[in-house]
Design a protein around this motif. Structure first.
Motif, PDB file in Angstrom:
ATOM      1  N   PHE A  66     -32.686  -9.188 -54.951  1.00 19.31           N
ATOM      2  CA  PHE A  66     -31.139  -9.007 -54.867  1.00 19.31           C
ATOM      3  C   PHE A  66     -30.939  -8.055 -54.926  1.00 19.31           C
ATOM      4  O   PHE A  66     -29.484  -7.677 -53.794  1.00 19.31           O
ATOM      5  N   ARG A  67     -30.972  -7.021 -54.582  1.00 25.58           N
ATOM      6  CA  ARG A  67     -30.670  -6.035 -55.160  1.00 25.58           C
ATOM      7  C   ARG A  67     -30.661  -5.071 -53.402  1.00 25.58           C
ATOM      8  O   ARG A  67     -29.889  -4.813 -53.190  1.00 25.58           O
ATOM      9  N   PHE A  68     -31.840  -5.409 -53.084  1.00 19.76           N
ATOM     10  CA  PHE A  68     -31.881  -5.569 -51.127  1.00 19.76           C
ATOM     11  C   PHE A  68     -31.333  -6.322 -50.696  1.00 19.76           C
ATOM     12  O   PHE A  68     -30.067  -5.241 -49.614  1.00 19.76           O
ATOM     13  N   SER A  69     -31.015  -7.566 -50.922  1.00 17.16           N
ATOM     14  CA  SER A  69     -29.727  -7.952 -50.215  1.00 17.16           C
ATOM     15  C   SER A  69     -28.621  -7.159 -50.298  1.00 17.16           C
ATOM     16  O   SER A  69     -27.171  -6.847 -49.642  1.00 17.16           O
ATOM     17  N   GLU A  70     -27.944  -7.049 -51.494  1.00 18.47           N
ATOM     18  CA  GLU A  70     -27.058  -5.901 -51.982  1.00 18.47           C
ATOM     19  C   GLU A  70     -26.890  -5.103 -51.214  1.00 18.47           C
ATOM     20  O   GLU A  70     -25.699  -5.152 -50.513  1.00 18.47           O
ATOM     21  N   LEU A  71     -27.767  -3.765 -51.400  1.00 17.13           N
ATOM     22  CA  LEU A  71     -27.763  -3.146 -50.130  1.00 17.13           C
ATOM     23  C   LEU A  71     -27.805  -3.490 -49.315  1.00 17.13           C
ATOM     24  O   LEU A  71     -26.865  -2.279 -48.045  1.00 17.13           O
ATOM     25  N   SER A  72     -28.262  -4.703 -47.963  1.00 17.35           N
ATOM     26  CA  SER A  72     -27.981  -4.882 -46.818  1.00 17.35           C
ATOM     27  C   SER A  72     -26.371  -5.164 -46.443  1.00 17.35           C
ATOM     28  O   SER A  72     -26.205  -5.014 -45.466  1.00 17.35           O
TER      29      SER A  72
ATOM     30  N   VAL B 211     -24.413  -1.496 -58.298  1.00 13.43           N
ATOM     31  CA  VAL B 211     -25.824  -1.223 -59.054  1.00 13.43           C
ATOM     32  C   VAL B 211     -26.371  -1.261 -59.976  1.00 13.43           C
ATOM     33  O   VAL B 211     -27.022  -1.289 -60.185  1.00 13.43           O
ATOM     34  N   GLY B 212     -25.121  -1.412 -61.116  1.00  9.55           N
ATOM     35  CA  GLY B 212     -25.995  -1.892 -62.647  1.00  9.55           C
ATOM     36  C   GLY B 212     -26.244  -1.498 -63.531  1.00  9.55           C
ATOM     37  O   GLY B 212     -25.953  -0.034 -63.251  1.00  9.55           O
ATOM     38  N   ASP B 213     -27.093  -1.453 -64.329  1.00  9.67           N
ATOM     39  CA  ASP B 213     -27.327  -0.440 -65.653  1.00  9.67           C
ATOM     40  C   ASP B 213     -28.761   0.003 -64.832  1.00  9.67           C
ATOM     41  O   ASP B 213     -29.674   0.710 -65.607  1.00  9.67           O
ATOM     42  N   THR B 214     -29.105   0.297 -63.923  1.00 10.99           N
ATOM     43  CA  THR B 214     -30.428   0.699 -63.586  1.00 10.99           C
ATOM     44  C   THR B 214     -30.666   2.167 -63.005  1.00 10.99           C
ATOM     45  O   THR B 214     -29.991   2.637 -62.443  1.00 10.99           O
ATOM     46  N   HIS B 215     -31.336   2.946 -63.281  1.00  5.56           N
ATOM     47  CA  HIS B 215     -31.896   4.013 -63.073  1.00  5.56           C
ATOM     48  C   HIS B 215     -33.404   4.527 -62.368  1.00  5.56           C
ATOM     49  O   HIS B 215     -33.919   5.366 -62.541  1.00  5.56           O
ATOM     50  N   ASP B 216     -33.495   3.727 -61.608  1.00  7.84           N
ATOM     51  CA  ASP B 216     -34.573   3.514 -60.919  1.00  7.84           C
ATOM     52  C   ASP B 216     -34.508   4.095 -59.609  1.00  7.84           C
ATOM     53  O   ASP B 216     -33.053   4.068 -59.077  1.00  7.84           O
ATOM     54  N   GLU B 217     -34.707   4.460 -58.532  1.00  2.00           N
ATOM     55  CA  GLU B 217     -34.474   4.976 -57.023  1.00  2.00           C
ATOM     56  C   GLU B 217     -34.441   4.295 -56.109  1.00  2.00           C
ATOM     57  O   GLU B 217     -33.380   4.132 -55.726  1.00  2.00           O
ATOM     58  N   LEU B 218     -34.328   2.314 -56.345  1.00  2.88           N
ATOM     59  CA  LEU B 218     -33.271   2.010 -55.916  1.00  2.88           C
ATOM     60  C   LEU B 218     -31.758   1.898 -56.191  1.00  2.88           C
ATOM     61  O   LEU B 218     -31.195   2.328 -55.928  1.00  2.88           O
ATOM     62  N   GLY B 219     -31.562   2.119 -57.721  1.00  3.02           N
ATOM     63  CA  GLY B 219     -30.948   2.288 -58.440  1.00  3.02           C
ATOM     64  C   GLY B 219     -29.612   3.426 -57.867  1.00  3.02           C
ATOM     65  O   GLY B 219     -28.224   3.030 -57.064  1.00  3.02           O
ATOM     66  N   GLU B 220     -30.640   4.674 -57.630  1.00  5.05           N
ATOM     67  CA  GLU B 220     -30.386   5.400 -56.818  1.00  5.05           C
ATOM     68  C   GLU B 220     -29.657   5.375 -55.608  1.00  5.05           C
ATOM     69  O   GLU B 220     -28.589   6.479 -55.275  1.00  5.05           O
ATOM     70  N   LEU B 221     -30.723   5.133 -54.221  1.00 10.25           N
ATOM     71  CA  LEU B 221     -29.824   4.769 -53.560  1.00 10.25           C
ATOM     72  C   LEU B 221     -28.925   3.670 -53.224  1.00 10.25           C
ATOM     73  O   LEU B 221     -27.863   4.553 -52.121  1.00 10.25           O
TER      74      LEU B 221
END
Length: 141
Positions: free
Chosen positions: A70-76, A93-103
């Protein structure tokens, strides 16, 4: 230096003596397990535990995959809309603090910067157009 000592843990429902847990040092696990007389309940419990563990792992893997997909499709989606000129689009972005959240946060910051540059460019073009219009109007009389 002291030799490395391994502890191997084996838990089983024993028929003789009942209810004991076996802890063996080193590589003696196979000898201990072969000396255990397993009853049908112990085997069924071991199989049920194994199946529950595998099911839980598959379910957790599916949920993590779905969240990441879902997060990759949101990014796209956001990148495609920004490329089409919709600079107001932002990613969730949500509450995530990982690499995808930073991207995703970086893409949002990029959108903010692009939107600000677009507004500055429009202000400059407006000012230049006004400055050029005044002398042309005077000359045209």
């Amino acid at each position: 230096q002291a030799p490395e000592r391994r502890i191997t843990f084996a838990a089983a429902r024993l028929t003789s003596p009942p209810g004991y847990v076996v802890v063996t040092p080193g590589g003696e696990l196979s000898r201990v397990l072969s000396s255990i007389s397993w009853d049908a309940t112990g085997v069924a419990a071991a199989i049920a535990t194994l199946l529950l563990t595998i099911s839980g792992a598959v379910l957790l893997g599916f949920l993590l995959f779905r969240s990441t997909a879902f997060r990759f499709s949101e990014l796209s989606r956001v990148i495609k809309r920004m490329a089409a000129g919709e600079l107001t689009q932002r990613a969730v972005v949500g509450d995530t603090h990982d690499e995808l959240g930073e991207l995703l946060s970086s893409i949002n910051n990029l959108g903010d910067a692009l939107q600000q540059r677009q507004q500055e460019r429009q202000l400059i073009l407006s000012a230049v157009a006004h400055d050029l219009h005044s002398p042309i109007a005077v000359i045209a009389g």
